[in-house]
Design a protein around this motif. Structure first.
Motif: not given
Length: 465
Positions: A282-284, A340-344, A444-456
């Protein structure tokens, strides 16, 4: 009050003490103390961002003054980012070993000294050396500051609080753009770097006003100092609010750190391996696209569309200002929408916008201005969210190191983005530039949607024990 100074003699283990300190932070209402610390650390981050972008606005004059070719221009643009990559990796280890506040203060002092050195450079070689060292400082400060702010903030509305602080980074980019677009044509690039050296005095203010993170102190086994620092913070909050603090909620059961705390190895195994890989992608991708656009815009406006220096810098400034709007929108909505939703969504929207630009609107300066400004709203919004998200998913013992890995991938994107854009643009394929950037944003969008964990809505110790 639990685990206050009188009980320090019992010396609870670091994990239990960290959990108790986390519970004590949860009961602190946001108040003047939080805002003061956020402003002081924010001022440092503001000026580091300011320093980072100045090269893009000095570059047109430097090319003419030193008769630089395309290769030298690219080297001048990217050498600071190479330093930032190294600085990000180094600072995480230092901040986890020596403390967050010491590293932040040292970085702003070093960056300002480098600005003074830049004002007297008369050729590319010493200029690049000074920019590399300055990059070490900028790349080191930003992830450590994000780590520190996350560690002093409670769960409720943590996203808004942290991102309103993080707004100072794009604000610094915007201020740098505004000042440079006015100052460089008027007085030249040396004055710009000279003025940027003044904020080095902030290192003294940090030493006076900002306490070390109690979470870090507890994790390092400095139990009494952690308790004393936490108690001092609570006293300041009580004075600021004029009311006694409620009793802290019972601390969650403490998870012990692995034996022989392994640093980088721990980031690459167990539950943290996937998190490290995801935030790295995501950073890259976010910064590859962002800096692939912003670093070359002044040059594209001048060479492709024949705009004057002032017009090219003015157009580029509009794009930076649009990005600041995106950051503000994300800061105000991220607790409700989720990380996760924001970044995606932001990276996905940026991909669509850049694809449309590459296909439809690359034939005029105004078209490029409108569509890159819209893309910047989404890109800046996604990227600022990562400053919140990354410290949340790592435990205190490796939080700064984990954040610095994200910062290093950020820098790798910042380095490669302009290089790839420069290579594609050298063939005159402006539309292909934006289509390429759209494809990277989509990854990046597909990575966030598929693999990022929610922390809110989750306490730091719960997300990353």
């Amino acid at each position: 009050m639990t685990l206050d100074a009188p009980t320090a003699g019992r010396h609870p283990d670091a994990a239990a003490l960290a959990a108790a300190i986390g519970a004590r932070f949860e009961r602190l209402p946001l108040c003047r103390w939080h805002v003061t610390v956020r402003l002081v650390i924010g001022a440092v981050t503001f000026f580091e961002a300011f320093d980072q972008l100045l090269i893009a606005y000095a570059l047109p004059q430097l090319r003419a003054e030193w008769q630089l070719g395309t290769g030298q221009t690219t080297a001048l643009m990217t050498v600071g980012s190479v330093g930032m990559l190294a600085g990000a990796l180094l600072s995480g280890r230092l901040a986890d070993s020596l403390g967050r506040v010491k590293v932040i203060a040292a970085c702003i002092a070093l960056s300002s000294l480098c600005n003074l050195a830049l004002t007297v450079c008369t050729s590319p070689a010493p200029f690049m050396a000074a920019r590399f060292v300055q990059g070490l400082a900028i790349g080191g400060e930003v992830p450590v500051a994000a780590t520190f702010i996350a560690e002093i903030t409670r769960t409720h509305q943590r996203g808004r609080f942290v991102l309103l602080y993080e707004l100072v980074f794009p604000a610094g980019l915007t201020a740098g753009a505004l000042l440079a677009s006015w100052l460089v044509p008027l007085l030249g690039w040396r004055w710009m770097f000279g003025l940027a050296a003044i904020p080095g005095a902030l290192c003294l203010l940090i030493a006076r006003c900002v306490p070390e993170s109690p979470r870090w102190l507890a994790d390092r086994g400095r139990h009494e100092q952690a308790l004393e620092t936490m108690a001092a913070i609570e006293r300041k909050v009580e004075r600021a609010t004029g009311a006694p603090l409620p009793e802290p909620a019972p601390a969650a059961p403490a998870a012990r750190a692995p034996e022989g705390r392994s640093g980088l190895r721990e980031l690459l195994r167990g539950r943290y391996r996937r998190r490290t890989l995801v935030v790295g992608v995501l950073w890259f991708t976010g910064y590859f696209v962002n800096y692939g656009i912003t670093s070359w815009l002044p040059t594209i406006y001048g060479t492709r569309f024949g705009l004057s220096l002032s017009e090219a810098l003015g157009y580029s400034t509009v794009t930076s200002c649009a990005g600041l709007v995106g950051c503000l929108l994300v800061a105000l909505t991220v607790d409700r929408a989720g990380r996760r939703r924001t970044v995606t969504r932001c990276l996905g929207a940026a991909a669509v916008t850049l694809l449309l630009l590459g296909v439809l609107s690359g034939g005029s300066a105004v078209g490029v201005l409108v569509w890159t400004s819209l893309a910047s709203v989404f890109l800046f919004g996604s990227n600022i969210c990562l400053y919140l998200y990354t410290p949340e998913i790592f435990p205190t013992r490796i939080r700064a190191l984990g954040s610095s890995i994200g910062g290093a991938m950020n820098r790798l994107g910042v380095i490669l983005g302009p290089i790839v854009v420069g290579a594609v643009y050298a063939d005159g394929a402006l539309g292909t530039v934006f289509v390429t950037l759209a494809a990277v944003a989509l990854i990046g969008s597909l990575t966030a949607g598929a693999a990022a964990e929610e922390t809110s809505g989750r306490q730091l110790e719960d997300v990353a024990p």
